[in-house]
Design an enzyme around this catalytic site. Structure first.
Site, PDB file in Angstrom:
ATOM      1  N   SER A 145       0.727  -0.983  -0.111  1.00 25.98           N
ATOM      2  CA  SER A 145       0.059  -0.047  -0.134  1.00 25.98           C
ATOM      3  C   SER A 145       0.884   1.318  -0.024  1.00 25.98           C
ATOM      4  CB  SER A 145      -0.836   0.130   1.340  1.00 25.98           C
ATOM      5  OG  SER A 145      -1.559   1.392   1.251  1.00 25.98           O
ATOM      6  N   TYR A 158      -2.549  -0.664  10.107  1.00 23.34           N
ATOM      7  CA  TYR A 158      -2.643  -1.123   8.661  1.00 23.34           C
ATOM      8  C   TYR A 158      -1.304  -0.945   7.934  1.00 23.34           C
ATOM      9  CZ  TYR A 158      -4.058  -1.799   3.758  1.00 23.34           C
ATOM     10  OH  TYR A 158      -4.285  -2.067   2.507  1.00 23.34           O
TER      11      TYR A 158
END
Length: 254
Positions: A145, A158
């Site tokens: 990400s 995350y």
């Protein structure tokens, strides 16, 4: 005209929606036999039906990747059996995003997110990559990400798991690459498909980027097809940014 993944056998985790579904559909369109894996049997059947309706090959294998080695190994066994005895391409896509601040993150949430986002793909790769090597080679694609490297004020938990997956990508490339298993990662930008007329909060995060918009799941799938195909045979241990320029360049408004 030959297809880029003709004859390949692929397992895509978290393949019942969004990026995972797009990757499964793109792989099948390029000739791969795809295992669609996820928690929801209903959504999994929908994806398989859509692929088969377009002439592709797909099957659903339900899996609750809770981080236990047993769950990952079971998925590897079941997927390999359905595919006829092997997996050529593994896409570690399944993940959860709590989106909490650090102070609002409890210990149970911490453990669950690391279990799904890091432990599950770790043990799944451990089960699949050595078998790929024994069979002559294969490809593993991890999903990272952009917020693993360009931080935002929420989602520290995350982003740390995606940083771990990007590190594992390089480590696995060194470990399995000499045995014929290529390991790479894709780092998507903000990728969502808003409902017609909807303005999604994620669009704000893509302001000031070269693309100036959110990405689509299909744009990530195109990158996955490339990394899975033989044309990427000299690509090893990279994190491919498919983020509209989010982490590479800034557009200065006049």
């Amino acid at each position: 005209m030959s297809k880029r993944l003709e004859g390949k056998r692929a397992l895509v985790t978290g393949a019942t929606s969004n990026i995972g579904r797009a990757i499964a559909e793109a792989f099948a369109a390029e000739g791969a036999h795809v295992i669609v894996s996820g928690r929801s049997a209903e959504r999994g059947r929908d994806v398989v039906a859509a692929i088969r309706a377009r002439g592709g090959r797909a099957d659903f294998v339900r899996a609750d990747l809770d981080g236990s080695a047993a769950a990952s190994r079971q998925l590897a066994r079941e997927a390999s059996d359905v595919l006829g005895g092997g997996i050529d391409v593994l896409v570690n896509n399944a993940g959860v995003y709590p989106g909490d601040t650090t102070a609002d993150t409890g210990e149970q949430t911490f453990d669950e997110v690391y279990a799904v986002n890091v432990k599950a793909p770790f043990f799944l790769t451990a089960a699949v990559a050595p078998a790929m090597a024994r069979a002559g080679g294969g490809a593993v694609i991890n999903l990272g990400s952009w917020i693993a490297r360009l931080a935002v004020p929420v989602g520290a938990l995350y982003s740390s798991t995606k940083g771990a997956m990007e590190t594992l990508t390089r480590a696995w490339a060194a470990e399995f690459g000499p045995q014929g298993v290529r390991v790479n990662a894709i780092s998507p930008g903000v990728v969502l498909t808003p409902a017609p007329g909807e303005v999604h909060p994620g669009e704000v995060m893509m302001k000031g980027t070269v693309a100036g918009r959110m990405g689509t799941p299909q744009e990530i799938a195109h990158a996955a097809v490339y990394l899975a195909a033989d044309e990427a045979s000299f690509v090893q241990g990279i994190v491919l940014d498919v983020d509209g320029g989010r982490t590479a360049a800034a557009v200065i408004a006049a």
